[in-house]
Design a protein around this motif. Structure first.
Motif, PDB file in Angstrom:
ATOM      1  N   VAL A 221       0.830  -1.200   0.000  1.00 40.47           N
ATOM      2  CA  VAL A 221       0.000   0.000   0.000  1.00 40.47           C
ATOM      3  C   VAL A 221       0.868   1.256   0.000  1.00 40.47           C
ATOM      4  O   VAL A 221       0.625   2.202  -0.761  1.00 40.47           O
ATOM      5  CB  VAL A 221      -0.943   0.002   1.223  1.00 40.47           C
ATOM      6  N   LEU A 222       1.893   1.276   0.832  1.00 40.51           N
ATOM      7  CA  LEU A 222       2.813   2.412   0.908  1.00 40.51           C
ATOM      8  C   LEU A 222       4.234   1.882   1.011  1.00 40.51           C
ATOM      9  O   LEU A 222       4.721   1.580   2.102  1.00 40.51           O
ATOM     10  CB  LEU A 222       2.499   3.303   2.111  1.00 40.51           C
ATOM     11  N   PRO A 223       4.925   1.737  -0.115  1.00 43.51           N
ATOM     12  CA  PRO A 223       6.308   1.249  -0.081  1.00 43.51           C
ATOM     13  C   PRO A 223       7.228   2.285   0.542  1.00 43.51           C
ATOM     14  O   PRO A 223       6.915   3.484   0.584  1.00 43.51           O
ATOM     15  CB  PRO A 223       6.637   1.029  -1.558  1.00 43.51           C
ATOM     16  N   SER A 224       8.364   1.847   1.013  1.00 46.70           N
ATOM     17  CA  SER A 224       9.324   2.744   1.647  1.00 46.70           C
ATOM     18  C   SER A 224       9.994   3.637   0.611  1.00 46.70           C
ATOM     19  O   SER A 224      10.003   3.329  -0.593  1.00 46.70           O
ATOM     20  CB  SER A 224      10.393   1.933   2.373  1.00 46.70           C
ATOM     21  N   PRO A 225      10.556   4.769   1.047  1.00 51.34           N
ATOM     22  CA  PRO A 225      11.292   5.617   0.110  1.00 51.34           C
ATOM     23  C   PRO A 225      12.415   4.868  -0.600  1.00 51.34           C
ATOM     24  O   PRO A 225      12.671   5.121  -1.795  1.00 51.34           O
ATOM     25  CB  PRO A 225      11.845   6.728   1.010  1.00 51.34           C
ATOM     26  N   TRP A 226      13.084   3.969   0.096  1.00 52.22           N
ATOM     27  CA  TRP A 226      14.176   3.219  -0.540  1.00 52.22           C
ATOM     28  C   TRP A 226      13.640   2.328  -1.658  1.00 52.22           C
ATOM     29  O   TRP A 226      14.235   2.217  -2.722  1.00 52.22           O
ATOM     30  CB  TRP A 226      14.909   2.388   0.490  1.00 52.22           C
ATOM     31  N   ALA A 227      12.473   1.700  -1.438  1.00 52.88           N
ATOM     32  CA  ALA A 227      11.859   0.880  -2.484  1.00 52.88           C
ATOM     33  C   ALA A 227      11.455   1.735  -3.680  1.00 52.88           C
ATOM     34  O   ALA A 227      11.596   1.323  -4.836  1.00 52.88           O
ATOM     35  CB  ALA A 227      10.642   0.145  -1.920  1.00 52.88           C
ATOM     36  N   VAL A 228      10.973   2.939  -3.408  1.00 52.10           N
ATOM     37  CA  VAL A 228      10.587   3.843  -4.507  1.00 52.10           C
ATOM     38  C   VAL A 228      11.809   4.269  -5.307  1.00 52.10           C
ATOM     39  O   VAL A 228      11.791   4.286  -6.542  1.00 52.10           O
ATOM     40  CB  VAL A 228       9.841   5.067  -3.939  1.00 52.10           C
ATOM     41  N   VAL A 229      12.895   4.617  -4.603  1.00 49.69           N
ATOM     42  CA  VAL A 229      14.124   5.009  -5.296  1.00 49.69           C
ATOM     43  C   VAL A 229      14.667   3.853  -6.125  1.00 49.69           C
ATOM     44  O   VAL A 229      15.101   4.031  -7.279  1.00 49.69           O
ATOM     45  CB  VAL A 229      15.183   5.487  -4.279  1.00 49.69           C
ATOM     46  N   THR A 230      14.638   2.645  -5.568  1.00 54.43           N
ATOM     47  CA  THR A 230      15.102   1.471  -6.303  1.00 54.43           C
ATOM     48  C   THR A 230      14.286   1.263  -7.566  1.00 54.43           C
ATOM     49  O   THR A 230      14.822   1.011  -8.646  1.00 54.43           O
ATOM     50  CB  THR A 230      15.022   0.219  -5.420  1.00 54.43           C
ATOM     51  N   ARG A 231      12.964   1.390  -7.450  1.00 51.49           N
ATOM     52  CA  ARG A 231      12.100   1.237  -8.620  1.00 51.49           C
ATOM     53  C   ARG A 231      12.338   2.367  -9.613  1.00 51.49           C
ATOM     54  O   ARG A 231      12.319   2.147 -10.826  1.00 51.49           O
ATOM     55  CB  ARG A 231      10.645   1.206  -8.175  1.00 51.49           C
ATOM     56  N   TRP A 232      12.562   3.576  -9.113  1.00 52.88           N
ATOM     57  CA  TRP A 232      12.807   4.721 -10.004  1.00 52.88           C
ATOM     58  C   TRP A 232      14.083   4.506 -10.817  1.00 52.88           C
ATOM     59  O   TRP A 232      14.118   4.796 -12.014  1.00 52.88           O
ATOM     60  CB  TRP A 232      12.899   5.999  -9.178  1.00 52.88           C
ATOM     61  N   VAL A 233      15.125   3.983 -10.165  1.00 51.08           N
ATOM     62  CA  VAL A 233      16.372   3.696 -10.880  1.00 51.08           C
ATOM     63  C   VAL A 233      16.140   2.620 -11.941  1.00 51.08           C
ATOM     64  O   VAL A 233      16.621   2.717 -13.071  1.00 51.08           O
ATOM     65  CB  VAL A 233      17.471   3.265  -9.883  1.00 51.08           C
ATOM     66  N   ALA A 234      15.371   1.589 -11.569  1.00 53.09           N
ATOM     67  CA  ALA A 234      15.064   0.534 -12.533  1.00 53.09           C
ATOM     68  C   ALA A 234      14.236   1.075 -13.688  1.00 53.09           C
ATOM     69  O   ALA A 234      14.385   0.646 -14.840  1.00 53.09           O
ATOM     70  CB  ALA A 234      14.319  -0.604 -11.839  1.00 53.09           C
ATOM     71  N   TYR A 235      13.359   2.012 -13.400  1.00 55.62           N
ATOM     72  CA  TYR A 235      12.516   2.660 -14.402  1.00 55.62           C
ATOM     73  C   TYR A 235      13.347   3.529 -15.331  1.00 55.62           C
ATOM     74  O   TYR A 235      13.031   3.684 -16.512  1.00 55.62           O
ATOM     75  CB  TYR A 235      11.469   3.477 -13.646  1.00 55.62           C
ATOM     76  N   LEU A 236      14.449   4.063 -14.807  1.00 54.30           N
ATOM     77  CA  LEU A 236      15.284   4.987 -15.575  1.00 54.30           C
ATOM     78  C   LEU A 236      16.315   4.278 -16.425  1.00 54.30           C
ATOM     79  O   LEU A 236      16.512   4.613 -17.608  1.00 54.30           O
ATOM     80  CB  LEU A 236      15.981   5.962 -14.615  1.00 54.30           C
ATOM     81  N   LEU A 237      17.003   3.286 -15.858  1.00 57.71           N
ATOM     82  CA  LEU A 237      18.149   2.673 -16.531  1.00 57.71           C
ATOM     83  C   LEU A 237      17.706   1.557 -17.459  1.00 57.71           C
ATOM     84  O   LEU A 237      16.852   0.744 -17.092  1.00 57.71           O
ATOM     85  CB  LEU A 237      19.133   2.127 -15.493  1.00 57.71           C
TER      86      LEU A 237
ATOM     87  N   ALA B 108      14.510  -5.926 -13.257  1.00 55.12           N
ATOM     88  CA  ALA B 108      13.466  -4.913 -13.399  1.00 55.12           C
ATOM     89  C   ALA B 108      13.871  -3.750 -14.296  1.00 55.12           C
ATOM     90  O   ALA B 108      13.028  -2.918 -14.621  1.00 55.12           O
ATOM     91  CB  ALA B 108      13.075  -4.367 -12.020  1.00 55.12           C
ATOM     92  N   LEU B 109      15.144  -3.649 -14.667  1.00 54.44           N
ATOM     93  CA  LEU B 109      15.577  -2.523 -15.490  1.00 54.44           C
ATOM     94  C   LEU B 109      14.759  -2.468 -16.777  1.00 54.44           C
ATOM     95  O   LEU B 109      14.580  -3.472 -17.465  1.00 54.44           O
ATOM     96  CB  LEU B 109      17.064  -2.643 -15.832  1.00 54.44           C
ATOM     97  N   SER B 110      14.252  -1.278 -17.105  1.00 51.29           N
ATOM     98  CA  SER B 110      13.429  -1.143 -18.304  1.00 51.29           C
ATOM     99  C   SER B 110      13.860   0.023 -19.186  1.00 51.29           C
ATOM    100  O   SER B 110      13.694  -0.018 -20.402  1.00 51.29           O
ATOM    101  CB  SER B 110      11.956  -0.960 -17.908  1.00 51.29           C
ATOM    102  N   GLY B 111      14.389   1.104 -18.573  1.00 50.32           N
ATOM    103  CA  GLY B 111      14.762   2.279 -19.359  1.00 50.32           C
ATOM    104  C   GLY B 111      13.573   2.996 -19.952  1.00 50.32           C
ATOM    105  O   GLY B 111      13.715   3.774 -20.907  1.00 50.32           O
ATOM    106  N   GLU B 112      12.370   2.773 -19.397  1.00 48.16           N
ATOM    107  CA  GLU B 112      11.162   3.367 -19.959  1.00 48.16           C
ATOM    108  C   GLU B 112      11.002   4.837 -19.585  1.00 48.16           C
ATOM    109  O   GLU B 112      10.292   5.576 -20.270  1.00 48.16           O
ATOM    110  CB  GLU B 112       9.934   2.599 -19.465  1.00 48.16           C
TER     111      GLU B 112
END
Length: 276
Positions: free
Chosen positions: A39-55, A71-75
């Motif tokens: 429901v509410l992931p931690s900031p570290w989980a969000v940053v990890t996902r954001w990096v995976a979303y970016l690279l 999970a890396l997508s580069g999207e």
């Protein structure tokens, strides 16, 4: 120069205090297990996902394995570029129509009397209400999204332009007429420059509105962009990716608003009340 730089740094540092405290409280709450991580992931989980979303995925990352490599997508860059393209095109269409219409309506009481009732009827209708018509008229893809964004940007620019032209100090108009200025010179050399602060305020509001509308339009009509990716993440219950997308939207919106504000200050150096 050094004093100015120090002042800017202090201002930015002061503005970072509240976000830092909120993130710390958020991380502590998640670490204590007081909320469901889905429901509410931690900031570290969000940053990890954001990096995976970016690279983007690379052979080296794939060979190393692990959740992040998988999970890396580069999207993110593609989605951000798509959203910014739609914002830019929609804003240009909306503001390009609103600016000349607003100038004419502001300068001509007759035209204002003809068109203002129609504008006041259409203005309260949110762009979201046009979604069925946009899809019916333009199908799917960029055209309906650009249409919706253009509507969102149109009215802030129009209303501010009309207000700017109509609220020009009558002293300036009388002085110009006493000096022999005709209607064309009066409009170009007196009304238009005096209305520029209002017009630029409308531009700033219009861009902000366009960025809000693009997210909604991408959830409906296109298959990429930040709005589409947030909707996709909702379908798979990737709450960390939803928040990562939201943070990206906020960062892009802040960057755009800061750039427009700096441009406004540059163009309005002559205006009273602005410090050089």
């Amino acid at each position: 120069m050094a004093t100015s730089l120090s002042g800017h740094l202090r201002a930015h540092a002061a503005g970072a205090v509240v976000p830092a405290v909120l993130i710390a409280v958020w991380q502590f709450t998640c670490s204590m297990g007081w909320v469901n991580e889905h429901v509410l992931p931690s900031p570290w989980a969000v940053v990890t996902r954001w990096v995976a979303y970016l690279l983007p995925q690379t052979p080296l990352a794939e060979a190393q394995g692990g959740w992040l490599a998988w999970a890396l997508s580069g999207e993110l860059l593609i989605d951000a570029a798509g959203s910014l393209y739609r914002v830019g095109m929609g804003f240009l269409v909306g503001a390009g129509l609103a600016l000349p219409l607003g100038l004419v309506m502001g300068a001509s009481p007759r035209v204002y009397g003809w068109l203002n009732p129609l504008m006041q009827v259409l203005r309260p209708i949110p762009p979201i209400a046009y979604i069925p018509l946009a899809i019916l008229w333009f199908g799917l893809g960029n055209p309906p999204a650009i249409f919706l964004i253009a509507i969102g940007a149109f009215f802030p620019v129009l209303i501010n332009t009309i207000a700017g032209v109509r609220q020009v100090d009558s002293i300036y108009i009388r002085a110009a007429r006493n000096l022999g200025a005709n209607q064309r010179v009066l409009f170009l050399r007196v009304m238009l420059p005096a209305a520029v602060p209002y017009i630029l305020s409308g531009v700033r509001i219009g861009i902000g509105t366009a960025f809000i509308v693009v997210i909604v339009s991408e959830m409906i009509a296109v298959n990429n962009g930040l709005g589409f990716r947030i909707l996709e993440a909702r379908e798979y219950f990737w709450s960390d990716k939803i928040i990562a997308g939201m943070i990206t939207i906020g960062m892009l919106g802040l960057a755009i608003d800061t750039a427009v504000n700096k441009l406004n200050n540059h163009l309005l150096r002559w205006h009273r009340g602005l410090e050089h």
